[in-house]
Design a protein around this motif. Sequence first.
Motif, PDB file in Angstrom:
ATOM      1  N   ASP A  15       0.818  -1.211   0.000  1.00 32.91           N
ATOM      2  CA  ASP A  15       0.000   0.000   0.000  1.00 32.91           C
ATOM      3  C   ASP A  15       0.850   1.258   0.000  1.00 32.91           C
ATOM      4  OD1 ASP A  15      -2.284  -1.465  -0.081  1.00 32.91           O
ATOM      5  OD2 ASP A  15      -2.848  -1.175   2.019  1.00 32.91           O
ATOM      6  N   ASP A  16       1.935   1.247   0.782  1.00 31.88           N
ATOM      7  CA  ASP A  16       2.742   2.453   0.932  1.00 31.88           C
ATOM      8  C   ASP A  16       3.852   2.572  -0.105  1.00 31.88           C
ATOM      9  OD1 ASP A  16       1.124   2.937   3.054  1.00 31.88           O
ATOM     10  OD2 ASP A  16       2.613   2.543   4.611  1.00 31.88           O
ATOM     11  N   ALA A  17       4.376   1.433  -0.570  1.00 28.70           N
ATOM     12  CA  ALA A  17       5.463   1.471  -1.552  1.00 28.70           C
ATOM     13  C   ALA A  17       4.993   1.118  -2.951  1.00 28.70           C
ATOM     14  CB  ALA A  17       6.593   0.517  -1.133  1.00 28.70           C
ATOM     15  N   GLY A  18       3.735   0.725  -3.082  1.00 24.80           N
ATOM     16  CA  GLY A  18       3.229   0.332  -4.398  1.00 24.80           C
ATOM     17  C   GLY A  18       3.241   1.457  -5.407  1.00 24.80           C
ATOM     18  N   GLY A  19       3.074   2.714  -4.942  1.00 26.38           N
ATOM     19  CA  GLY A  19       3.115   3.842  -5.860  1.00 26.38           C
ATOM     20  C   GLY A  19       4.485   4.027  -6.474  1.00 26.38           C
ATOM     21  N   ALA A  20       5.532   3.755  -5.685  1.00 30.74           N
ATOM     22  CA  ALA A  20       6.902   3.871  -6.201  1.00 30.74           C
ATOM     23  C   ALA A  20       7.305   2.654  -7.007  1.00 30.74           C
ATOM     24  CB  ALA A  20       7.876   4.083  -5.037  1.00 30.74           C
ATOM     25  N   PHE A  21       6.710   1.509  -6.706  1.00 29.40           N
ATOM     26  CA  PHE A  21       7.032   0.261  -7.412  1.00 29.40           C
ATOM     27  C   PHE A  21       5.734  -0.360  -7.917  1.00 29.40           C
ATOM     28  CE2 PHE A  21      10.453   0.974  -4.444  1.00 29.40           C
ATOM     29  CZ  PHE A  21      11.594   0.642  -5.154  1.00 29.40           C
ATOM     30  N   PRO A  22       5.235   0.085  -9.063  1.00 29.87           N
ATOM     31  CA  PRO A  22       3.960  -0.450  -9.580  1.00 29.87           C
ATOM     32  C   PRO A  22       3.967  -1.964  -9.775  1.00 29.87           C
ATOM     33  CG  PRO A  22       4.609   1.528 -10.766  1.00 29.87           C
ATOM     34  CD  PRO A  22       5.776   1.153  -9.915  1.00 29.87           C
ATOM     35  N   SER A  23       5.146  -2.556  -9.903  1.00 27.64           N
ATOM     36  CA  SER A  23       5.215  -4.002 -10.128  1.00 27.64           C
ATOM     37  C   SER A  23       4.736  -4.797  -8.919  1.00 27.64           C
ATOM     38  CB  SER A  23       6.645  -4.422 -10.483  1.00 27.64           C
ATOM     39  OG  SER A  23       7.539  -4.056  -9.445  1.00 27.64           O
ATOM     40  N   ILE A  24       4.789  -4.205  -7.714  1.00 25.50           N
ATOM     41  CA  ILE A  24       4.289  -4.902  -6.532  1.00 25.50           C
ATOM     42  C   ILE A  24       2.909  -4.395  -6.138  1.00 25.50           C
ATOM     43  CG2 ILE A  24       6.633  -5.281  -5.693  1.00 25.50           C
ATOM     44  CD1 ILE A  24       6.059  -3.150  -3.538  1.00 25.50           C
ATOM     45  N   ASN A  25       2.424  -3.377  -6.826  1.00 27.39           N
ATOM     46  CA  ASN A  25       1.095  -2.849  -6.544  1.00 27.39           C
ATOM     47  C   ASN A  25       0.044  -3.789  -7.134  1.00 27.39           C
ATOM     48  OD1 ASN A  25      -0.875  -1.145  -5.647  1.00 27.39           O
ATOM     49  ND2 ASN A  25      -0.157   0.649  -6.752  1.00 27.39           N
ATOM     50  N   HIS A  26      -1.216  -3.577  -6.778  1.00 26.71           N
ATOM     51  CA  HIS A  26      -2.275  -4.434  -7.306  1.00 26.71           C
ATOM     52  C   HIS A  26      -2.287  -4.411  -8.832  1.00 26.71           C
ATOM     53  CE1 HIS A  26      -4.171  -5.455  -3.507  1.00 26.71           C
ATOM     54  NE2 HIS A  26      -4.085  -4.190  -3.133  1.00 26.71           N
TER      55      HIS A  26
ATOM     56  N   VAL B  19      -1.737 -11.228 -11.656  1.00 29.69           N
ATOM     57  CA  VAL B  19      -1.523 -11.271 -10.207  1.00 29.69           C
ATOM     58  C   VAL B  19      -0.154 -10.681  -9.881  1.00 29.69           C
ATOM     59  CG1 VAL B  19      -1.246 -12.759  -8.190  1.00 29.69           C
ATOM     60  CG2 VAL B  19      -2.997 -13.290  -9.855  1.00 29.69           C
ATOM     61  N   THR B  20      -0.125  -9.813  -8.894  1.00 31.17           N
ATOM     62  CA  THR B  20       1.126  -9.265  -8.383  1.00 31.17           C
ATOM     63  C   THR B  20       1.226  -9.594  -6.890  1.00 31.17           C
ATOM     64  OG1 THR B  20       0.132  -7.131  -7.810  1.00 31.17           O
ATOM     65  CG2 THR B  20       1.015  -7.362 -10.040  1.00 31.17           C
ATOM     66  N   LEU B  21       2.310  -9.140  -6.273  1.00 24.77           N
ATOM     67  CA  LEU B  21       2.523  -9.423  -4.858  1.00 24.77           C
ATOM     68  C   LEU B  21       1.369  -8.903  -4.004  1.00 24.77           C
ATOM     69  CD1 LEU B  21       4.474 -10.529  -2.695  1.00 24.77           C
ATOM     70  CD2 LEU B  21       5.541  -8.258  -2.625  1.00 24.77           C
ATOM     71  N   ALA B  22       0.873  -7.711  -4.323  1.00 29.51           N
ATOM     72  CA  ALA B  22      -0.202  -7.108  -3.521  1.00 29.51           C
ATOM     73  C   ALA B  22      -1.489  -7.933  -3.570  1.00 29.51           C
ATOM     74  CB  ALA B  22      -0.484  -5.692  -4.013  1.00 29.51           C
ATOM     75  N   ASP B  23      -1.693  -8.677  -4.635  1.00 27.31           N
ATOM     76  CA  ASP B  23      -2.946  -9.418  -4.808  1.00 27.31           C
ATOM     77  C   ASP B  23      -3.027 -10.661  -3.934  1.00 27.31           C
ATOM     78  OD1 ASP B  23      -3.956  -7.648  -6.764  1.00 27.31           O
ATOM     79  OD2 ASP B  23      -2.695  -8.583  -8.282  1.00 27.31           O
ATOM     80  N   PHE B  24      -1.949 -10.975  -3.191  1.00 30.67           N
ATOM     81  CA  PHE B  24      -1.980 -12.128  -2.302  1.00 30.67           C
ATOM     82  C   PHE B  24      -2.406 -11.750  -0.886  1.00 30.67           C
ATOM     83  CE2 PHE B  24       0.737 -13.680  -5.683  1.00 30.67           C
ATOM     84  CZ  PHE B  24       0.345 -14.999  -5.815  1.00 30.67           C
TER      85      PHE B  24
END
Length: 549
Positions: A133-144, A150-155
Amino acid sequence: MSSSEMAVTRSPKSQVADVHRDPGGGRRHTSVQSCKSSFVSSRKRKEGGQAVDFGKMSSTVAVAVTAADERSPLLQNSFHYPGEITPFSSPSPEYQGASSSATRPSNSTDPKQRLVSLDVFRGLTVALMILVDDAGGAFPSINHSPWFGVTLADFAMPFFLFIVGISVSFVFKKVSSKPAATKKVVLRTIKLFLLGLILQGGYFHGRDDLTYGVDINRIRWMGVLQRISIGYLLASLTEIWCVNNSEVNSAIAFGKKYYVQWVVVFLLGILYMALLYGLYVPDWEFKVVNENSLLSAPNNGTETQIVHCGVRGSLEPACNAVGLIDRYFLGESHLYQRPVYKRTEECSINSPDYGPLPPNAPAWCMAPFDPEGLLSSLMAAITCFLGLQYGHIMVHYKGHMQRIIIWLVCSSSLLILGYVFTVIGVPLSKPLYTLSYMCITTGASGILLIAIFYTADVINIRKPMILFQWMGMNALSVYALAACDIFPAALQGFYWRSPENNLISATESLFETVLHSEKWGKLVFVLMEIIFWGLVAGFLHVKGIYIKL
């Protein structure tokens, strides 16, 4: 918080006092054990139980274990033997299986040993949510993922639901009064739902926004805790009312004991698939509201947009049955106003991140959509039910390797099944919670459970995971304060001359300056944030404070 809602711990060198609540009638009882008595030869065992929070969903089970009943439930209090893991009155009843010394396999768990892996899993999930949630904006690859994939956030969400299911299997193994237990479940469901409404309904506006409040006409009804409450309610009710008292001494007996729950799983899956692919989605319209002002009047600066559909079985963002049902029952103004599909290529020139609309962007790019909607929550509840079965395996099979092998077979089967569904045309989509997504994420949850269980509870390597364990013991507090940005937003309210000059922003800017990178500075800041909340949870654990509903 009442005394019955708090577990209080004294030093293990003197006495350990546990305060419990009977799930059948609300009657409290206290068991006081002297540590010196743990070495007496008789090793008499006492009955007891403990409560659980968030994914733990507190309740209590008191079960006597005898040599003739090796597969009895796992929740009990006994004298503490040398080498045991003492829970220090933690509010979780999640203990590994305990059988008599005459019948317990050599590789099984000692009596009264806490299932550390479930706390670690829960804490790791909360930390994962903070990270993405907090770093997803800087790293879209781990954002939803913007829609498909599916990305890391989707788990994170499936992990939460999976853990809830496991916890329910422990809490309701023995119920003295089914109506009383049902009442507790319903009340806890309501409290979870209302808390989610407060945290994610729009009242709090998050970081970098010192305002608060929400127009009741635009409050968001669904959210993370609301979805968890639905899964918890369904799983708990079937565990209380639909499980017979037969002995489990074979795989066939296991299936007979819990077959009603599998019937519910299939019915939920069939209902979801029938509605997803069978409902006709007509053209629909929505009002475009200035999303920079959540307090604006409903008709202030709005315009009506029309989305052309007229299709059946579409899984695209604009014309799916999930959105149709939410718009009909919840209302278009009560849905999430910043859905992930605004990061798709059709809706953002900075895709996979948020950004300005590209030329000729479709109208639906500005439409609301709730990723925790009603129809998708039916499929999400299945994740809870599957976690429930993993917990049943823990209850009825005492050997470590026996549990791990069964879990591995189940998890591998789910992963393969999920892949098969993607091949035949069921895409992975977290916003829709598709069947393939449910299988893949639940299978991954099982694999992660195996890894953590083996590390923490089999070979007893726990120190590297101690922060996650502490966070898991107070998951609800950390989730509300950190993952929902309550604490950071409150801290930003104290500033020097200008709102931008606050401790949160200054610390983040410091890391960015030192590392000469905005995104890497952001990542380090978020990691420090996770460590901070782990230490806060550790402090609460040392003080014996466990906040729960």
